[in-house]
Design an enzyme around this catalytic site. Structure first.
Site, PDB file in Angstrom:
ATOM      1  N   HIS A 454       7.226 -17.549  61.784  1.00 48.84           N
ATOM      2  CA  HIS A 454       6.046 -16.698  61.982  1.00 48.84           C
ATOM      3  C   HIS A 454       4.764 -17.492  62.147  1.00 48.84           C
ATOM      4  CE1 HIS A 454       4.435 -12.785  62.410  1.00 48.84           C
ATOM      5  NE2 HIS A 454       5.265 -12.161  61.595  1.00 48.84           N
ATOM      6  N   ARG A 455       4.800 -18.795  61.893  1.00 50.63           N
ATOM      7  CA  ARG A 455       3.628 -19.624  62.183  1.00 50.63           C
ATOM      8  C   ARG A 455       3.466 -19.812  63.684  1.00 50.63           C
ATOM      9  NH1 ARG A 455       5.237 -24.974  59.025  1.00 50.63           N
ATOM     10  NH2 ARG A 455       7.093 -24.513  60.286  1.00 50.63           N
TER      11      ARG A 455
END
Length: 483
Positions: A454-455
């Site tokens: 999700h980064r």
């Protein structure tokens, strides 16, 4: 009189900066005369089992580590008596002074396990040999002796060398042809304590099969779990690679050392799970059109001789979808605080092996046609089954696929391969009641599970990638709108 010297060979770095390897088996014995680049041992790194070539031509004087021992890179594992062509070393002993300095110049720089060049500048030809089980495998200071064995379980303290052992005082054997068998069969033989030298092969051209090993120990149908490689289930009997063993009466628990591939995988998965913030999304789709396309391709003359599976078509669809969603083909560089965008796709395919999970990858898969991709997947499968996947094939992946459907699983939450932004899990293709043209019909349905970092990948980006992938699998004609 030709001067000789004793040289120790230290375990080299076999690639990827690995710090240790396990001695799986020696292919030579004390007293054997070996040639340059002759295979002397099989060693298992944290990623693969590789063959180790000899850096010298000479006589083996001592095997310094036993099979089953985990050895640190740089530690001596075998010693040789070699000719000192500089003439500075005393005969039969270790060289010193200028002779030692000259020997250091000749010391092979083994990184990986590539061939060492001969004086002519050309790689020496490798010769596969197998040491006779009657040979003494380890040299020790007299009067201690070590009983030979074709395969040895991890045990014991590394054996120290005594004085240089000469063929006249240690039984020497001449290399002979290694019994023809596959890695799974050799593992079964090892588990059952069978010496393959004593087994007669009934397979093609004398190949030793699992049944040959079982019949040798008295027959019987031993329980086994079929080895499944992502996308292509094992078809040959020899592909069974794990064995279920009943514990001895009264035994309530057993312990297995954590090492090799499984140790590496465990560390990598922990690092991935607690470093990259995982998010997983699921999409269930009607893949009946894709399965119909697969059947047509298999029957087509254009694809005769090519092995096509649902994984082949899904892999191609993933490569097409990445063109419009490149964020899923990236890497987070913590050291430089940068996002690395790959301009190529090295497609990883998760594979279950007896030594643990491995993820070999197909280099530049995005540049391949469907036929080329099919061939690459087949080659990857065959190599993994044989236990010959090299470290180069296990590194450099950019995105991965894992096929849990071959185990009858519908969906899951796959963990990212370290350094990658996404991994796709394919569920089983099942016939299910499904809405089709405003009616309920029996259709072939699959669930896709996409985990992403999700980064690097926002929820919208992951969702749109999964949506496009699902659209192509539900209607392969949609590819025309995406390329």
């Amino acid at each position: 009189m030709t001067a000789t010297m004793i040289k120790e060979f230290r375990l080299p770095d076999l690639g990827e900066g690995l710090t240790e390897s396990e001695i799986v088996a020696w292919k030579v014995a004390v007293g054997d005369t070996v040639s340059l680049n002759q295979i002397i041992a099989e060693v298992e790194t944290a990623k693969a089992v590789v063959e180790l070539p000899s850096p010298y031509a000479g006589v083996v004087t001592a095997l310094l580590e036993q099979p089953g021992t985990v050895v640190e890179v740089g530690k001596p594992i075998v010693s040789f008596e070699i000719e000192d062509h500089d003439g500075d070393a005393p005969a039969g002993g270790a060289a010193g002074g200028a002779g030692e300095a000259a020997a250091v110049k000749r010391e092979p720089n083994l990184v990986g396990y590539g061939a060492v060049l001969e004086s002519s500048g050309r790689p020496a030809r490798r010769t596969r040999t197998f040491a006779s089980p009657t040979a003494t495998p380890v040299a020790v200071a007299p009067p201690v002796a070590v009983e030979p064995a074709p395969v040895v379980e991890p045990a014991g303290t590394p054996v120290a060398t005594g004085p240089a052992t000469h063929p006249a005082t240690s039984p020497a054997t001449h290399p002979e042809e290694r019994p023809r068998s596959t890695p799974p069969v050799r593992k079964l033989a090892k588990d059952l304590g069978v010496d393959l030298e004593a087994v007669t092969g009934t397979g093609e051209r004398g190949l030793i099969t699992r049944d040959d090993v079982r019949n040798f120990v008295g027959g019987g149908d031993l329980p086994a779990a079929a080895h499944e490689l992502a996308g292509v289930p094992a078809s040959e009997p020899e592909a069974d690679q794990t064995q279920a063993h009943a514990p001895a009466p009264g035994v309530r628990e057993t312990r297995t050392p954590i090492k090799g591939v499984r140790k590496f995988t465990a560390a990598a998965m922990v690092q991935s799970a607690f470093t990259a913030p995982h998010a997983t999304e699921f999409l269930t789709i009607d893949v009946t059109p894709t399965m119909e396309l697969l059947a047509k391709l298999k029957a087509s003359r254009a694809f005769a001789g090519f092995k096509l599976t649902p994984l082949t078509l899904v892999a191609k669809a993933v490569l097409i979808a990445l063109r419009n969603h490149p964020t899923l083909n990236t890497r987070w560089d913590e050291a430089t605080q940068e996002i690395v965008q790959y301009r190529y796709v090295n497609l990883g395919i998760a594979a279950a092996t007896p030594r643990g999970l491995t993820v070999p990858n197909i280099k530049d898969a995005d540049r391949m046609s469907l036929k080329e991709l099919s061939s690459a997947l087949t080659a990857l499968t065959d190599t993994a089954r044989e236990g010959k996947t090299g470290t180069a094939d296990l590194s450099g992946g950019t995105i991965s696929i894992t096929n849990i459907g071959v185990f009858g699983i519908d969906a899951g939450t796959p963990i990212l391969n370290p350094g990658e932004a996404a991994i796709l899990a394919l569920g089983a293709v099942r016939k299910m009641p499904w809405e089709y043209k405003d009616e309920v019909a029996l259709r072939q349905v699959m669930t896709l599970s996409l985990s992403f970092d999700h980064r690097l990948v926002d929820g919208e980006q992951g969702s749109r990638f999964l949506q496009d992938l699902g659209a192509m699998l539900a209607d392969p004609g949609m590819v025309l709108a995406m390329v």
